[in-house]
Design a protein around this motif. Structure first.
Motif, mmCIF file in Angstrom:
data_model
loop_
_atom_site.group_PDB
_atom_site.id
_atom_site.type_symbol
_atom_site.label_atom_id
_atom_site.label_comp_id
_atom_site.label_asym_id
_atom_site.label_seq_id
_atom_site.Cartn_x
_atom_site.Cartn_y
_atom_site.Cartn_z
ATOM 1 N N UNK A 58 0.790 -1.239 0.000
ATOM 2 C CA UNK A 58 0.000 0.000 0.000
ATOM 3 C C UNK A 58 0.819 1.285 0.000
ATOM 4 N N UNK A 59 2.139 1.212 -0.191
ATOM 5 C CA UNK A 59 2.941 2.433 -0.317
ATOM 6 C C UNK A 59 3.373 2.549 -1.774
ATOM 7 N N UNK A 60 2.797 3.512 -2.512
ATOM 8 C CA UNK A 60 3.076 3.637 -3.943
ATOM 9 C C UNK A 60 4.558 3.866 -4.239
ATOM 10 N N UNK A 61 4.981 3.369 -5.400
ATOM 11 C CA UNK A 61 6.338 3.538 -5.889
ATOM 12 C C UNK A 61 6.259 4.319 -7.199
ATOM 13 N N UNK A 62 7.032 5.381 -7.298
ATOM 14 C CA UNK A 62 7.118 6.134 -8.541
ATOM 15 C C UNK A 62 8.147 5.433 -9.420
ATOM 16 N N UNK A 63 7.747 5.059 -10.636
ATOM 17 C CA UNK A 63 8.585 4.237 -11.508
ATOM 18 C C UNK A 63 8.921 4.944 -12.812
ATOM 19 N N UNK A 64 10.122 4.660 -13.319
ATOM 20 C CA UNK A 64 10.447 5.028 -14.690
ATOM 21 C C UNK A 64 10.290 3.762 -15.534
ATOM 22 N N UNK A 65 10.497 3.871 -16.847
ATOM 23 C CA UNK A 65 10.265 2.728 -17.739
ATOM 24 C C UNK A 65 11.117 1.505 -17.383
ATOM 25 N N UNK A 66 12.426 1.656 -17.099
ATOM 26 C CA UNK A 66 13.213 0.471 -16.744
ATOM 27 C C UNK A 66 12.729 -0.215 -15.460
ATOM 28 N N UNK A 67 12.302 0.570 -14.488
ATOM 29 C CA UNK A 67 11.804 -0.034 -13.247
ATOM 30 C C UNK A 67 10.475 -0.733 -13.492
ATOM 31 N N UNK A 68 9.599 -0.144 -14.295
ATOM 32 C CA UNK A 68 8.341 -0.809 -14.632
ATOM 33 C C UNK A 68 8.613 -2.161 -15.284
#
Length: 79
Positions: A58-68
């Motif tokens: 339940x703690x959101x993660x901000x992702x860039x394309x490589x992390x996604x």
């Protein structure tokens, strides 16, 4: 007696290694775009770029394309 009146007005989110920020849901979407925010449905950990990355339920993660891509490849429990 508690003075809790309902849902929280801000959401903590991981915004970098060792960084947590609190923003409202609307602020998260405005700042990062809805497709760049993933929320773990349970705790998990993966290796990412030589680092041990931990996601907390339940703690959101901000992702860039490589992390996604890494989260998808690892089958991380995120939505």
């Amino acid at each position: 007696m508690s003075d809790y009146t309902g849902a929280p007005t801000s959401i903590p989110h991981a915004a970098g290694l060792g960084q947590l920020q609190e923003l409202t849901a609307a602020q998260l979407t405005t700042k990062y775009g809805a497709g760049n925010i993933k929320t773990p449905t349970k705790n998990f950990s993966i290796n990412y770029k030589g680092q041990h990355l931990v996601g907390y339920k339940n703690i959101p993660i901000v992702c860039d394309a490589p992390l996604l891509a890494a989260l998808a490849a690892a089958g991380a429990p995120v939505v």
